[in-house]
Design a protein around this motif. Structure first.
Motif, short mmCIF file in Angstrom:
data_model
loop_
_atom_site.label_atom_id
_atom_site.label_comp_id
_atom_site.label_asym_id
_atom_site.label_seq_id
_atom_site.Cartn_x
_atom_site.Cartn_y
_atom_site.Cartn_z
N GLU A 26 -2.94 -17.77 -13.27
CA GLU A 26 -1.87 -16.81 -13.55
C GLU A 26 -2.44 -15.40 -13.77
N GLN A 27 -3.68 -15.31 -14.20
CA GLN A 27 -4.31 -14.02 -14.48
C GLN A 27 -5.16 -13.50 -13.30
N THR A 28 -5.60 -14.39 -12.42
CA THR A 28 -6.46 -14.01 -11.30
C THR A 28 -5.62 -13.38 -10.21
N GLU A 29 -6.07 -12.25 -9.69
CA GLU A 29 -5.34 -11.58 -8.62
C GLU A 29 -6.17 -11.56 -7.34
N VAL A 30 -5.46 -11.66 -6.21
CA VAL A 30 -6.06 -11.56 -4.89
C VAL A 30 -5.33 -10.47 -4.12
N GLU A 31 -6.03 -9.89 -3.15
CA GLU A 31 -5.43 -8.82 -2.36
C GLU A 31 -5.41 -9.22 -0.90
N GLY A 36 -5.32 -2.75 9.28
CA GLY A 36 -6.58 -2.06 9.02
C GLY A 36 -6.63 -1.41 7.65
N GLY A 37 -5.94 -2.01 6.68
CA GLY A 37 -5.95 -1.49 5.32
C GLY A 37 -4.81 -0.53 5.01
N LEU A 38 -3.91 -0.31 5.97
CA LEU A 38 -2.79 0.59 5.73
C LEU A 38 -1.75 -0.02 4.80
N VAL A 39 -1.70 -1.34 4.75
CA VAL A 39 -0.78 -2.03 3.84
C VAL A 39 -1.60 -3.04 3.04
N LYS A 40 -1.41 -3.02 1.73
CA LYS A 40 -2.10 -3.95 0.84
C LYS A 40 -1.07 -4.58 -0.09
N VAL A 41 -1.26 -5.87 -0.34
CA VAL A 41 -0.40 -6.61 -1.26
C VAL A 41 -1.30 -7.32 -2.25
N LYS A 50 2.29 -8.71 -7.38
CA LYS A 50 2.06 -7.73 -8.43
C LYS A 50 2.16 -6.30 -7.92
N ALA A 51 1.78 -6.05 -6.67
CA ALA A 51 1.80 -4.68 -6.17
C ALA A 51 1.82 -4.66 -4.66
N VAL A 52 2.41 -3.59 -4.12
CA VAL A 52 2.40 -3.31 -2.69
C VAL A 52 1.94 -1.87 -2.56
N ASP A 53 0.98 -1.64 -1.66
CA ASP A 53 0.48 -0.28 -1.41
C ASP A 53 0.63 -0.01 0.08
N ILE A 54 1.43 1.00 0.42
CA ILE A 54 1.67 1.36 1.82
C ILE A 54 1.17 2.78 2.03
N ASP A 55 0.27 2.94 3.00
CA ASP A 55 -0.27 4.25 3.32
C ASP A 55 0.87 5.18 3.75
N ALA A 56 0.84 6.40 3.28
CA ALA A 56 1.91 7.37 3.55
C ALA A 56 2.10 7.61 5.05
N SER A 57 1.07 7.43 5.85
CA SER A 57 1.19 7.68 7.28
C SER A 57 2.18 6.72 7.96
N LEU A 70 3.86 -5.44 8.61
CA LEU A 70 2.57 -5.32 7.94
C LEU A 70 2.64 -5.80 6.49
N VAL A 71 3.74 -5.53 5.81
CA VAL A 71 3.90 -6.03 4.44
C VAL A 71 3.91 -7.56 4.45
N LEU A 72 4.63 -8.13 5.40
CA LEU A 72 4.67 -9.58 5.52
C LEU A 72 3.28 -10.14 5.83
N ALA A 73 2.55 -9.50 6.74
CA ALA A 73 1.21 -9.96 7.09
C ALA A 73 0.26 -9.85 5.89
N ALA A 74 0.35 -8.76 5.15
CA ALA A 74 -0.52 -8.58 3.98
C ALA A 74 -0.19 -9.62 2.90
N HIS A 75 1.10 -9.89 2.72
CA HIS A 75 1.50 -10.92 1.76
C HIS A 75 0.94 -12.28 2.17
N ASN A 76 1.07 -12.62 3.43
CA ASN A 76 0.56 -13.91 3.91
C ASN A 76 -0.96 -13.99 3.77
N ASP A 77 -1.65 -12.88 4.00
CA ASP A 77 -3.10 -12.84 3.84
C ASP A 77 -3.46 -13.10 2.38
N ALA A 78 -2.77 -12.43 1.46
CA ALA A 78 -3.04 -12.62 0.03
C ALA A 78 -2.72 -14.06 -0.38
N ARG A 79 -1.63 -14.61 0.12
CA ARG A 79 -1.24 -15.99 -0.24
C ARG A 79 -2.30 -16.97 0.24
#
Length: 107
Positions: A26-31, A36-41, A50-57, A70-79
């Protein structure tokens, strides 16, 4: 009878370790990253986002579907990372116990 008592002690020890692992997960986080790093979950290892980071570009109306993908792909990568981490930690707890192959323990 001696083997049964020994197995019961192992099961009780495993239950205590699993409770501890639950709290740790519950305390451990994964990203997860995409584009190419433009979207991170960031998720907990239990799957809570816990967080979503989307590059302004990427924040252009015509890029809406790309950002959603990309948000969906980043979420699946983190999961996926969280699932692998959980499996690794569970493997260390259940090592040496006669658990049938393919049996999934509740997390």
């Amino acid at each position: 009878m001696k083997d049964v008592m020994g197995m019961m002690k192992q099961v009780q020890a495993m239950q205590a370790k699993m409770q501890s692992l639950q709290a740790e997960l519950e305390q451990t986080e994964v990203e997860g990253v995409a584009g190419g790093g433009l979207v991170k979950v960031r998720l907990t290892a239990k799957g809570e986002m816990k967080a979503v980071d989307i590059d302004a570009s990427l924040l252009k109306a015509e890029e809406k579907e790309i950002v959603e993908d990309l948000v969906l792909a980043a979420h699946n990568d983190a999961r996926g990372r969280a699932d692998r981490l959980t499996q690794e930690k569970m493997g260390s707890i259940t090592a040496g116990l006669p658990i049938p192959p393919g049996m999934k323990l509740p997390f």
